[in-house]
Design a protein around this motif. Structure first.
Motif, PDB file in Angstrom:
ATOM      1  N   LYS A  66       0.874  -1.214   0.060  1.00  0.00           N
ATOM      2  CA  LYS A  66       0.135  -0.079   0.146  1.00  0.00           C
ATOM      3  C   LYS A  66       0.912   1.136   0.048  1.00  0.00           C
ATOM      4  CE  LYS A  66      -3.874   2.450   2.120  1.00  0.00           C
ATOM      5  NZ  LYS A  66      -3.305   3.595   1.963  1.00  0.00           N
ATOM      6  N   ASP A  70       0.876   4.157  -2.910  1.00  0.00           N
ATOM      7  CA  ASP A  70       0.417   5.301  -2.647  1.00  0.00           C
ATOM      8  C   ASP A  70       1.604   6.428  -2.940  1.00  0.00           C
ATOM      9  OD1 ASP A  70      -1.654   4.703  -1.337  1.00  0.00           O
ATOM     10  OD2 ASP A  70      -0.959   4.794   0.605  1.00  0.00           O
ATOM     11  N   GLU A  73       1.575   6.466  -7.230  1.00  0.00           N
ATOM     12  CA  GLU A  73       0.551   7.245  -7.705  1.00  0.00           C
ATOM     13  C   GLU A  73       0.783   8.638  -7.430  1.00  0.00           C
ATOM     14  OE1 GLU A  73      -3.635   4.660  -7.067  1.00  0.00           O
ATOM     15  OE2 GLU A  73      -2.876   5.818  -5.118  1.00  0.00           O
TER      16      GLU A  73
END
Length: 240
Positions: A66, A70, A73
């Motif tokens: 994760k 993140d 992105e």
């Protein structure tokens, strides 16, 4: 990726996978599969003992993924590093992209500097037309994670939209830009963008094929089916 690890468990799990990828028995591809879809017992070979993770390691790998997602992105501004189309919940399906393929460069499998965002289209065409020759011939398309890289030095992108039509045009300005345009089928992106904006039926078909392609690409064993879907979609847009 080690710089994103926040706990000792995350660091240890990542270090273990990196060593298994570089020194064996895992390949870069199988080690990445352990990271991206962690399970308690990962059997990579029927004749070899499975790779086992305890509950803390599984939680650590999920947490670290994760953090990686993140980070990528934010860094890529939720856009494909190659075609610059938006990805995510309100854009195209995407995958974490290894610029230098993990199958040929296992030592770069978990190197954050080798990771970016690739839409399902660019990911599939790059795997089929670029990755297999990278080890012997070098990277023949743009390197979006290279130091000092500027997209506009290689490809000029024009994106115009009204209430009735959407137009996208890529103009390569370097040798690697031209190779990227040709090998990743940017001409199809240009065609599909216009057709989708004026033909609702083809737009719906395009979305279904993109969803199917995203599901197929989640399994490395289905690469031939992914290539078939890309080719079929390309032919549809040439007819459209």
């Amino acid at each position: 990726m080690m710089t994103l690890a926040t706990t000792e468990v995350e660091k240890a799990a990542l270090r273990r996978l990196s060593q298994l990828a570089v020194n064996g028995p895992l390949t870069g591809t199988t080690a990445w599969r352990c990271f991206s879809s962690p399970v308690a017992r990962y059997r990579y070979d029927e004749n070899q003992p499975p790779v086992v993770f305890n509950a803390n390691e599984l939680a650590a790998l999920k947490s670290l993924k994760k953090l990686v997602v993140d980070h990528l992105e934010f860094k890529a501004r939720r856009a494909c590093a190659y075609c610059k189309r938006p990805v995510g919940h309100y854009g195209y399906g995407w995958h974490i992209e290894h610029v230098y393929p993990k199958a040929s460069y296992p030592e770069r499998t978990f190197a954050l500097g080798n990771l970016t965002i690739g839409c399902t289209d660019c990911n599939q065409w790059k795997a089929a037309r670029v990755d297999r020759g990278t080890l012997t011939g070098g990277l023949t398309i743009i390197d979006p994670v290279a130091n000092g890289f500027r997209y506009g030095d290689h490809i000029n992108l024009v994106h115009l939209a009204t209430e009735e039509i959407c137009f996208v045009k890529y103009r390569p300005t370097s040798e690697t830009g031209r190779a990227t345009y040709n090998k990743l089928q940017f001409a199809d992106i240009e065609r599909s963008t216009i057709i989708d904006s004026v033909n609702d039926d083809l737009a719906a078909l395009h979305r279904r094929m993109n969803d199917a392609l995203a599901n197929v690409q989640a399994s490395d064993s289905e690469s031939e089916l992914g290539a078939l879907l890309c080719t079929l979609r390309s032919r549809i847009y040439r007819l459209g």
